[in-house]
Scaffold this active site. Structure first.
Site, PDB file in Angstrom:
ATOM      1  CD  GLU A 123      -6.508  -0.446   7.648  1.00  9.14           C
ATOM      2  OE1 GLU A 123      -5.881  -0.203   6.611  1.00  9.14           O
ATOM      3  OE2 GLU A 123      -7.327   0.325   8.144  1.00  9.14           O
ATOM      4  CD  GLU A 131      -2.837   1.357   2.348  1.00 10.55           C
ATOM      5  OE1 GLU A 131      -2.920   0.410   3.153  1.00 10.55           O
ATOM      6  OE2 GLU A 131      -3.581   2.362   2.381  1.00 10.55           O
ATOM      7  CD  GLU A 160      -6.180   0.237   0.522  1.00  6.59           C
ATOM      8  OE1 GLU A 160      -6.246   1.016   1.497  1.00  6.59           O
ATOM      9  OE2 GLU A 160      -5.511  -0.826   0.528  1.00  6.59           O
ATOM     10  CG  ASN A 174      -5.086   4.942   0.755  1.00  3.82           C
ATOM     11  OD1 ASN A 174      -5.930   4.196   1.254  1.00  3.82           O
ATOM     12  ND2 ASN A 174      -3.785   4.803   0.988  1.00  3.82           N
ATOM     13  CG  ASP A 203      -8.903   1.825   3.643  1.00  2.00           C
ATOM     14  OD1 ASP A 203      -8.676   0.995   4.521  1.00  2.00           O
ATOM     15  OD2 ASP A 203      -8.072   2.672   3.271  1.00  2.00           O
TER      16      ASP A 203
HETATM   17  P1  C2E Z   1      -5.397   4.182   5.741  1.00  2.19           P
HETATM   18  O1  C2E Z   1      -5.635   4.107   4.267  1.00  2.19           O
HETATM   19  O2  C2E Z   1      -6.344   3.468   6.618  1.00  2.19           O
HETATM   20  O3  C2E Z   1      -3.907   3.681   5.944  1.00  2.19           O
HETATM   21  C1  C2E Z   1      -3.484   2.863   6.994  1.00  2.19           C
HETATM   22  C2  C2E Z   1      -2.849   3.696   8.086  1.00  2.19           C
HETATM   23  O4  C2E Z   1      -2.551   2.837   9.183  1.00  2.19           O
HETATM   24  C3  C2E Z   1      -1.542   4.326   7.677  1.00  2.19           C
HETATM   25  O5  C2E Z   1      -1.449   5.562   8.363  1.00  2.19           O
HETATM   26  C4  C2E Z   1      -0.519   3.330   8.205  1.00  2.19           C
HETATM   27  O6  C2E Z   1       0.738   3.906   8.420  1.00  2.19           O
HETATM   28  C5  C2E Z   1      -1.175   2.918   9.492  1.00  2.19           C
HETATM   29  N1  C2E Z   1      -0.783   1.582   9.938  1.00  2.19           N
HETATM   30  C6  C2E Z   1      -0.426   0.517   9.198  1.00  2.19           C
HETATM   31  N2  C2E Z   1      -0.171  -0.559   9.967  1.00  2.19           N
HETATM   32  C7  C2E Z   1      -0.376  -0.172  11.238  1.00  2.19           C
HETATM   33  C8  C2E Z   1      -0.253  -0.834  12.520  1.00  2.19           C
HETATM   34  O7  C2E Z   1       0.067  -2.021  12.629  1.00  2.19           O
HETATM   35  N3  C2E Z   1      -0.532  -0.093  13.622  1.00  2.19           N
HETATM   36  C9  C2E Z   1      -0.900   1.218  13.544  1.00  2.19           C
HETATM   37  N4  C2E Z   1      -1.144   1.870  14.680  1.00  2.19           N
HETATM   38  N5  C2E Z   1      -1.034   1.874  12.364  1.00  2.19           N
HETATM   39  C10 C2E Z   1      -0.767   1.185  11.233  1.00  2.19           C
HETATM   40  P2  C2E Z   1      -0.934   6.869   7.610  1.00  2.19           P
HETATM   41  O8  C2E Z   1       0.191   6.519   6.691  1.00  2.19           O
HETATM   42  O9  C2E Z   1      -0.710   7.894   8.674  1.00  2.19           O
HETATM   43  O10 C2E Z   1      -2.154   7.288   6.722  1.00  2.19           O
HETATM   44  C11 C2E Z   1      -3.324   7.773   7.314  1.00  2.19           C
HETATM   45  C12 C2E Z   1      -4.434   7.904   6.307  1.00  2.19           C
HETATM   46  O11 C2E Z   1      -4.170   8.943   5.363  1.00  2.19           O
HETATM   47  C13 C2E Z   1      -4.638   6.660   5.467  1.00  2.19           C
HETATM   48  O12 C2E Z   1      -5.364   5.707   6.226  1.00  2.19           O
HETATM   49  C14 C2E Z   1      -5.394   7.226   4.287  1.00  2.19           C
HETATM   50  O13 C2E Z   1      -6.755   7.365   4.596  1.00  2.19           O
HETATM   51  C15 C2E Z   1      -4.785   8.612   4.146  1.00  2.19           C
HETATM   52  N6  C2E Z   1      -3.792   8.577   3.067  1.00  2.19           N
HETATM   53  C16 C2E Z   1      -2.493   8.206   3.109  1.00  2.19           C
HETATM   54  N7  C2E Z   1      -1.926   8.319   1.892  1.00  2.19           N
HETATM   55  C17 C2E Z   1      -2.890   8.754   1.055  1.00  2.19           C
HETATM   56  C18 C2E Z   1      -2.939   9.053  -0.352  1.00  2.19           C
HETATM   57  O14 C2E Z   1      -1.954   8.908  -1.109  1.00  2.19           O
HETATM   58  N8  C2E Z   1      -4.130   9.489  -0.864  1.00  2.19           N
HETATM   59  C19 C2E Z   1      -5.253   9.621  -0.060  1.00  2.19           C
HETATM   60  N9  C2E Z   1      -6.394  10.053  -0.631  1.00  2.19           N
HETATM   61  N10 C2E Z   1      -5.248   9.338   1.245  1.00  2.19           N
HETATM   62  C20 C2E Z   1      -4.078   8.900   1.797  1.00  2.19           C
HETATM   63 CA    CA Z   2      -5.871   2.529   2.900  1.00  2.20          CA
HETATM   64 CA    CA Z   3      -7.602   1.759   6.519  1.00  7.02          CA
END
Ligand code: C2E
Ligand code: CA
Ligand code: CA
Length: 399
Positions: A355, A179, A268, A236, A298
């Site tokens: 996840e 991802e 997603e 995403n 998602d």
């Molecule tokens: P998401 O799509 O639900 O992504 C999963 C989030 O959970 C990511 O946070 C990831 O770093 C975190 N995560 C993964 N494994 C674990 C784990 O084992 N424990 C915990 N505590 N967290 C875990 P991140 O990278 O801070 O991203 C947050 C949100 O921001 C994402 O949630 C997504 O909704 C959005 N996002 C990130 N990149 C993009 C993008 O390129 N485009 C769009 N539209 N949204 C994005």
């Molecule tokens: Ca996601």
């Molecule tokens: Ca998610």
């Protein structure tokens, strides 16, 4: 709307029980706040405009007022006050409310379950607005206001990158794909978290260029890594992209440009965004499917979708929200929900991914429940592009 960074400290309370509101007001006054308590949402919104509170305390469960709807309206009004949710409801409802608040770009100071002690409430009043991830474990939210110039500069100045987090098969441990997660390293403000700047880009109407920019970065990386194996790239998509039917063509063109077949890409979408406007979504999502993209739902389980809506939309994957996975070992309720979601997904012919897998216990519970794929810190944290190949090699070498 009020802002916690300027002006007097003012707390506006919405609670349908006047005496509870009065008690909260007294606690706030003892902490140096001006405080005002109202019992209806009409009075609440009127006072927000008239009085510009810096803080809001909101009961979610009131017989005549829908607290979630109040949050939605606050989001629509781009409210910048610090919000404290005061409710005696179960943790799942609170989690959903927190997510809803964050999805609407609101600043959540925290949640206190009634009955609460004055000191607990005062602590929330004292703290700055913090990003409240489902476990409340994240660092304080940057109070940086992201504006259009900053976002443009970030895209032009290559301040934005992608981190990649592996997804593995629960049973075999095989790496299935990655991802892509957006990262913004700002030269002055440091790391700005994605959920923060994505919301800002949505509000600023800049989501389309931002998505195109990020997708280019991810495809450019993926073109090379996919020669390693038959990986899938998960990317995403923001809710604001779902109203534009031409979006599908643009993504497909980018794939052509980077020589990545859309069949290797899973887009997603969160449950709430995909179902916000089911009719437009259906047209666009179908179009994406026709182009060959796969679609993933998602954060499943924290939104408000009905199964009837879900069945209509052409998804290929269901991603169980991490809040259930975090709780899996400790809560039999979460395990039941996980099993139910796995069965629901499989009966709709969807791949089920979990996840937030942070330890071996969670992975075992998921595997036993029949979950197909897993993603989380236990397998690997999101990593920079350059770290992926060494990680794969170490994993293969160690296997
Ligand atoms: P998401 O799509 O639900 O992504 C999963 C989030 O959970 C990511 O946070 C990831 O770093 C975190 N995560 C993964 N494994 C674990 C784990 O084992 N424990 C915990 N505590 N967290 C875990 P991140 O990278 O801070 O991203 C947050 C949100 O921001 C994402 O949630 C997504 O909704 C959005 N996002 C990130 N990149 C993009 C993008 O390129 N485009 C769009 N539209 N949204 C994005
Ligand atoms: Ca996601
Ligand atoms: Ca998610």
């Amino acid at each position: 709307m009020g802002n916690e960074l300027s002006g007097p400290k003012r707390l506006l309370i919405l609670d349908d029980e006047a005496d509870v509101g009065a008690t909260i007001a007294n606690i706030a006054r003892s902490a140096g706040f001006e405080a005002l308590s109202v019992t209806s949402s009409d009075a609440f919104f009127a006072e927000i405009n008239a009085w510009s509170p810096s803080h809001l305390a909101l009961d979610l469960v009131m017989p005549h007022v829908d607290g979630i709807e109040v949050l939605r309206r606050l989001g629509g009004a781009a409210c910048k006050a610090c919000i404290i949710i005061t409710s005696g409801v179960g943790s799942r409802v609170l989690d959903a409310a927190k997510r809803s608040a964050l999805e609407h770009g609101l600043i959540l100071s925290g949640v206190v379950s009634k009955p609460f002690t004055p000191s607990k409430f005062r602590a929330l009043l004292a703290g700055p607005g913090v990003a409240n991830d489902p476990r409340g474990g994240r660092a304080p939210r940057h109070e940086v206001v992201v504006d259009a110039d900053m976002l443009h500069a970030a895209m032009e100045g290559r301040e934005l990158t992608m981190a990649y987090q592996p997804k593995t098969d629960c049973r075999s441990g095989r790496v299935i794909g990655f991802e892509a997660l957006a990262r913004w390293i700002h030269p002055i403000h440091g790391v700005i978290p994605p959920d923060r700047f994505i919301v800002a880009a949505e509000h600023l109407g800049l989501m389309d260029p931002l998505t195109a920019h990020l997708f280019d970065i991810a495809l450019d990386w993926f073109r090379e890594i996919r020669t390693f194996s038959d990986y899938i790239l998960s990317f995403n998509i923001s809710r604001s992209s779902l109203g534009d039917i031409a979006f599908a063509d643009r993504l497909a063109r980018q794939c052509t440009h980077h020589e990545v077949p859309p069949e290797r890409v899973i887009l997603e979408l969160t449950e709430t965004s995909a179902l916000a406007d089911p009719t437009t979504s259906l047209d666009l999502l179908t179009r994406l499917r026709v182009k060959g993209f796969r679609l993933s739902i998602d954060d499943f389980g924290v939104g408000y979708s009905s199964i009837a809506q879900l069945v209509r939309l052409p998804f290929s994957e269901l991603k169980i929200d991490k809040s259930f996975v975090f709780d899996a070992a400790a809560s039999s309720e979460s395990r039941t929900i996980i099993r139910t979601m796995v069965n629901l997904g499989h009966s709709l012919d969807l791949t089920v991914t979990a996840e937030g897998v942070e330890d071996g216990d969670a992975l075992k519970i998921l595997t036993d429940a029949g979950c197909d794929l897993a993603q989380g810190y236990f397998i690997a944290r999101p990593m920079p592009a350059t770290a992926v190949r060494p990680w794969l090699e170490a994993r293969e070498g160690g296997a």
